[in-house]
Design a protein around this motif. Structure first.
Motif, mmCIF file in Angstrom:
data_model
loop_
_atom_site.group_PDB
_atom_site.id
_atom_site.type_symbol
_atom_site.label_atom_id
_atom_site.label_comp_id
_atom_site.label_asym_id
_atom_site.label_seq_id
_atom_site.Cartn_x
_atom_site.Cartn_y
_atom_site.Cartn_z
ATOM 1 N N CYS A 5 1.054 -12.988 -11.767
ATOM 2 C CA CYS A 5 2.383 -12.876 -12.367
ATOM 3 C C CYS A 5 3.387 -12.537 -11.276
ATOM 4 N N ILE A 7 7.302 -11.391 -10.784
ATOM 5 C CA ILE A 7 8.543 -10.931 -11.402
ATOM 6 C C ILE A 7 9.676 -11.298 -10.454
ATOM 7 N N ILE A 31 8.237 -14.224 -14.493
ATOM 8 C CA ILE A 31 9.074 -13.484 -15.429
ATOM 9 C C ILE A 31 10.452 -13.311 -14.813
ATOM 10 N N ASN A 32 11.484 -13.770 -15.524
ATOM 11 C CA ASN A 32 12.859 -13.491 -15.131
ATOM 12 C C ASN A 32 13.738 -13.532 -16.371
ATOM 13 N N ARG A 49 13.336 -7.067 -17.142
ATOM 14 C CA ARG A 49 12.345 -6.146 -16.611
ATOM 15 C C ARG A 49 12.776 -4.688 -16.753
ATOM 16 N N LEU A 55 9.878 -6.419 -22.307
ATOM 17 C CA LEU A 55 8.876 -6.867 -21.347
ATOM 18 C C LEU A 55 7.486 -6.873 -21.974
ATOM 19 N N VAL A 67 -0.015 -8.763 -9.914
ATOM 20 C CA VAL A 67 1.415 -8.883 -10.201
ATOM 21 C C VAL A 67 2.167 -8.738 -8.887
ATOM 22 N N ASP A 69 5.922 -8.176 -7.527
ATOM 23 C CA ASP A 69 7.251 -7.759 -7.976
ATOM 24 C C ASP A 69 8.265 -8.001 -6.871
ATOM 25 N N CYS A 72 12.103 -5.269 -7.620
ATOM 26 C CA CYS A 72 12.066 -3.856 -7.995
ATOM 27 C C CYS A 72 12.914 -3.067 -7.003
ATOM 28 N N GLN A 77 12.861 1.299 -12.545
ATOM 29 C CA GLN A 77 12.203 0.004 -12.737
ATOM 30 C C GLN A 77 10.712 0.106 -12.444
ATOM 31 N N ALA A 81 7.481 -0.567 -14.961
ATOM 32 C CA ALA A 81 6.393 -1.482 -14.599
ATOM 33 C C ALA A 81 5.037 -0.805 -14.683
ATOM 34 N N TYR A 92 -1.106 -4.696 -7.753
ATOM 35 C CA TYR A 92 0.347 -4.844 -7.865
ATOM 36 C C TYR A 92 0.923 -4.836 -6.457
#
Length: 313
Positions: A5, A7, A31-32, A49, A55, A67, A69, A72, A77, A81, A92
């Motif tokens: 994923c 972001i 994701i946006n 987010r 989310l 994920v 990111d 961020c 934020q 998450a 992550y």
């Protein structure tokens, strides 16, 4: 094949990262907020987010191997998450920045000026977090960008229920029109037009990375195993503002015109009156090989010239 994923990932090196993940046959979800669609074949989830519930709803029952990111900027934020992705991913990766080492924005461990800063200069395991500051205010966030990144790393490190790694990127160049900061274009246009470049009396060197190399490193950090914590991302070779100007001058046929700024006056981008370089030794020890800035910078300048309105020689 991994489920990954991303972001953000809608522009510049983030967009390139998505393309490379897809080319490596990973199952990619982006994701946006919906302003930009990802490439065909990439799953697209539209969500804010900054909103826990939105989310969570967008993710439904999805889980991921990793994920990444890209967007961020604050501890708030990061806290969202950690709540939303806890139990949904094993790893992550957060895109961070060289700005975390800016001594003008925080009291840092003293490092000699001649020594590029290692990751432990800013230790997210011990960095204090204040989520009650006005991180939602755009003006405050812009003025506290470096601290927002430091505290975001700290939240993930201290509270996350997954492996966490941060990629602290050097100043990113290359890509021509994609280079949305306009910092390289600043030099290309001013030198080509004979306009002055403002510099500090004793400008200190810094480090850079090509946007394609940063995408490569993020791909590596995403698919690697066995390491956590921050890793610095910069090409080999320190470069000062006059070195950068010389590369531009060679392609424009015009010599730079410099003006030394007074104390406290703003200089051109990449002119620093403070220690602003970092070491890439950890990434090398972990297995990543970097290019040399001197090798790719002329090409980046050529791209900037090709997309500008200034004449070339």
């Amino acid at each position: 094949m991994r489920k990954i994923c991303v972001i953000g990932g809608s522009r510049y090196f983030g967009k390139l990262l998505v393309q490379r993940l897809q080319a490596a046959d990973h199952r990619v979800t982006v994701i946006n907020r919906g302003s930009t669609s990802p490439p065909a074949g990439v799953e697209h989830l539209v969500a804010d987010r900054n909103d826990d519930a939105a989310l969570t709803d967008a993710l439904s029952s999805r889980t991921f191997d990793v994920v990444v990111d890209q967007v961020c900027y604050t501890p708030v934020q990061a806290a969202i998450a950690t709540r939303v992705f806890g139990g949904r991913t094993r790893r992550y990766v957060m895109t961070s920045t060289i700005e975390v080492y800016d001594p003008a924005t925080a009291a840092l461990t003293a490092v000699p000026v001649s020594v590029p800063m290692p990751e432990e200069t800013v230790d997210p395991a011990t960095w204090p977090v204040s989520t009650d500051l006005p991180w939602h205010d755009g003006t405050y966030l812009e003025a506290h960008y470096a601290e927002g990144k430091r505290q975001a790393e700290a939240v993930f490190t201290q509270a996350a229920g997954f492996e966490f790694a941060s990629v602290r990127s050097a100043h990113v160049l290359g890509g021509g029109v994609q280079e949305f900061t306009g910092r390289l274009a600043h030099y290309v246009e001013r030198i080509a037009q004979g306009k002055e470049i403002t510099v500090h009396a004793e400008a200190l060197p810094t480090v850079f990375i090509h946007y394609e190399e940063l995408a490569d490193l993020l791909l590596w950090a995403t698919t690697a195993t066995g390491f956590t914590g921050p890793v610095n991302a910069c090409s080999d070779g320190l470069l000062g503002v006059r070195d950068l100007s010389a590369v531009v001058a060679a392609q424009t046929g015009r010599q730079p015109v410099y003006r030394t700024v007074a104390r406290g006056e703003t200089a051109s981008p990449f002119s620093f009156d403070r220690h602003y370089a970092m070491s890439n030794a950890r990434a090398k020890c972990l297995g990543f090989s970097f290019s040399r800035t001197a090798d790719w910078l002329p090409g980046a300048v050529a791209e900037a010239l090709a997309t500008s309105a200034v004449p070339t020689i």
